[in-house]
Enzyme design. Sequence first.
Site, PDB file in Angstrom:
ATOM      1  N   LYS A 113     -17.155 -15.899   5.303  1.00  0.00           N
ATOM      2  CA  LYS A 113     -18.553 -15.630   5.704  1.00  0.00           C
ATOM      3  C   LYS A 113     -19.535 -15.241   4.089  1.00  0.00           C
ATOM      4  O   LYS A 113     -19.080 -14.603   3.518  1.00  0.00           O
ATOM      5  CB  LYS A 113     -18.765 -14.568   6.620  1.00  0.00           C
ATOM      6  CG  LYS A 113     -18.479 -15.269   7.978  1.00  0.00           C
ATOM      7  CD  LYS A 113     -18.565 -13.894   9.005  1.00  0.00           C
ATOM      8  CE  LYS A 113     -17.477 -13.370   8.705  1.00  0.00           C
ATOM      9  NZ  LYS A 113     -17.324 -11.955   9.467  1.00  0.00           N
TER      10      LYS A 113
ATOM     11  N   GLY B 260      -7.639  -8.004   0.354  1.00  0.00           N
ATOM     12  CA  GLY B 260      -7.654  -8.879   1.553  1.00  0.00           C
ATOM     13  C   GLY B 260      -6.861 -10.203   1.277  1.00  0.00           C
ATOM     14  O   GLY B 260      -5.990 -10.245   0.725  1.00  0.00           O
TER      15      GLY B 260
ATOM     16  N   GLY C 227     -12.477  -4.105   1.701  1.00  0.00           N
ATOM     17  CA  GLY C 227     -13.889  -3.625   2.072  1.00  0.00           C
ATOM     18  C   GLY C 227     -14.515  -2.875   0.828  1.00  0.00           C
ATOM     19  O   GLY C 227     -15.598  -2.965   0.350  1.00  0.00           O
TER      20      GLY C 227
ATOM     21  N   ARG D 260       0.920  -1.172   0.153  1.00  0.00           N
ATOM     22  CA  ARG D 260       0.031   0.153  -0.169  1.00  0.00           C
ATOM     23  C   ARG D 260       0.737   1.348   0.062  1.00  0.00           C
ATOM     24  O   ARG D 260       0.361   2.452  -0.544  1.00  0.00           O
ATOM     25  CB  ARG D 260      -1.203   0.026   1.094  1.00  0.00           C
ATOM     26  CG  ARG D 260      -2.057  -1.011   1.055  1.00  0.00           C
ATOM     27  CD  ARG D 260      -3.011  -1.071   2.361  1.00  0.00           C
ATOM     28  NE  ARG D 260      -4.414  -1.692   1.728  1.00  0.00           N
ATOM     29  CZ  ARG D 260      -4.952  -2.068   2.696  1.00  0.00           C
ATOM     30  NH1 ARG D 260      -5.053  -1.736   4.158  1.00  0.00           N
ATOM     31  NH2 ARG D 260      -6.353  -2.408   2.390  1.00  0.00           N
TER      32      ARG D 260
HETATM   33  P1  AMP Z   1     -12.896 -13.467   3.748  1.00  0.00           P
HETATM   34  O1  AMP Z   1     -12.239 -12.460   4.755  1.00  0.00           O
HETATM   35  O2  AMP Z   1     -14.559 -13.707   4.190  1.00  0.00           O
HETATM   36  O3  AMP Z   1     -12.570 -13.338   2.526  1.00  0.00           O
HETATM   37  O4  AMP Z   1     -12.594 -14.884   4.327  1.00  0.00           O
HETATM   38  C1  AMP Z   1     -11.017 -15.285   4.165  1.00  0.00           C
HETATM   39  C2  AMP Z   1     -10.973 -16.477   5.103  1.00  0.00           C
HETATM   40  O5  AMP Z   1     -11.799 -17.466   4.694  1.00  0.00           O
HETATM   41  C3  AMP Z   1      -9.405 -17.091   5.285  1.00  0.00           C
HETATM   42  O6  AMP Z   1      -8.824 -16.755   6.220  1.00  0.00           O
HETATM   43  C4  AMP Z   1      -9.942 -18.652   4.992  1.00  0.00           C
HETATM   44  O7  AMP Z   1      -9.036 -19.434   5.850  1.00  0.00           O
HETATM   45  C5  AMP Z   1     -11.348 -18.868   5.331  1.00  0.00           C
HETATM   46  N1  AMP Z   1     -12.021 -19.902   4.589  1.00  0.00           N
HETATM   47  C6  AMP Z   1     -12.233 -20.211   3.369  1.00  0.00           C
HETATM   48  N2  AMP Z   1     -12.676 -21.270   3.099  1.00  0.00           N
HETATM   49  C7  AMP Z   1     -12.990 -21.806   4.433  1.00  0.00           C
HETATM   50  C8  AMP Z   1     -13.849 -22.947   4.905  1.00  0.00           C
HETATM   51  N3  AMP Z   1     -14.265 -23.838   4.026  1.00  0.00           N
HETATM   52  N4  AMP Z   1     -14.096 -23.068   6.207  1.00  0.00           N
HETATM   53  C9  AMP Z   1     -13.580 -22.187   6.822  1.00  0.00           C
HETATM   54  N5  AMP Z   1     -12.931 -20.942   6.613  1.00  0.00           N
HETATM   55  C10 AMP Z   1     -12.406 -20.772   5.187  1.00  0.00           C
END
Ligand code: AMP
Length: 391
Positions: free
Chosen positions: A198, A348, A371, A37
Amino acid sequence: MFNKKTIKDIEVTGKKVLVRVDFNVPIKDGIVSDDTRIRAALPTIRYLIDHNAAVILCSHLGRPKGGSEAKFSLKPVAEYLATLVEFPIHFAEDCIGDAATQAAGALQKGEVLVLENTRFHVEEEKNDPEMAQKLAALADVYVNDAFGSAHRAHASTEGVTHFLPSVAGFLMEKEIQYLGQAIDDPKQPFVAILGGAKIGDKIGVIKNLLTKAETILIGGGMANTFFAAQGYPLGSSLVDNDSIEVARELLQSAGARLRLPVDVVIAQKIEPGAETRSMDMGPIPDGWSILDIGPATVEGYAKVIATAGTIVWNGPMGVFEVPEFAQGTLGIAKAVAGSNAVSVIGGGESVAAIQQSGLADKITHISTGGGASLEMLEGLELPGVAALQDK
Ligand code: AMP
């Protein structure tokens, strides 16, 4: 396409220019551990210095509780910046008040002043007009180059624009051009890849992309909630129970355009060395969790990716931080890197994944904002951009 004025559209020579940058970088033991960044802000800083402006940089760093906290100081970032450039970098212990006013007053053309973390004042996140006015009083012109913070209306991103002529920096312009074009005028077929933990934060994104993309490839923990909506027992897999109903509706309205994994990698523990199994999607045994997409899914998704004209990717396909569950994400990274499409990766974790794969230079645009890029994919207006002067 990008209809905001940039620093090229205004006179900056001899002016004091307040630039909101996104210096929210990881710092370990007082040392910057990822400078992406900081480097991304250099074109704007160099342009202003080359045009004989005095440059005042402000940013937030981390989530301080509202007062000054040494571990969130921008001083190490100012010191790091000084190693990248050949002009003088000064530092002020506060972003407003006497320290800032004096340092800004003494600043000469061709020099940079880095102000301390804006979030050391609770007023920053409240978009307090008084704080915004104090920031504005330091300069003649305001430039927003902090794409990663543009989705927040804070004193240093939105409030300040009410008190100074306000334009965009080059990073902001580039981010909005790439993401905006991918969403609003994509070269077809437009394929979106969505993963991450999520689904809750990404429902708006899926809904908006369904109006634009030909196919949405789903992976990561997000897929589980769709599987739950289809009625599969999922063992200990991460499921967002509050989103099952809306996942069901999305599956119905999207039909075949929303693709789910056909096979998955499961384990009982999320740790290196854990015993893993690969299985076609079906009932997950008790105590086991879905932690990655399987090889058949990677192959199927790769075929779709190979035909794409535009690809937007946000969120890893599995728990890629653990090598046992990284194959899906790496496979997709290879497919995206190998395609001829315009490829945009939203900030991210997906950026960390593409960097880990060593394929970052094969991607058209890697966003510095997680975000903010998600809000753009959702079709929302970014308040930090909306507040800038139109062309
Ligand atoms: P996000 O910030 O929503 O993009 O989520 C990223 C995170 O999702 C990463 O740190 C991954 O470890 C987690 N992740 C990806 N797939 C899975 C899964 N099947 N179960 C749990 N966590 C996950």
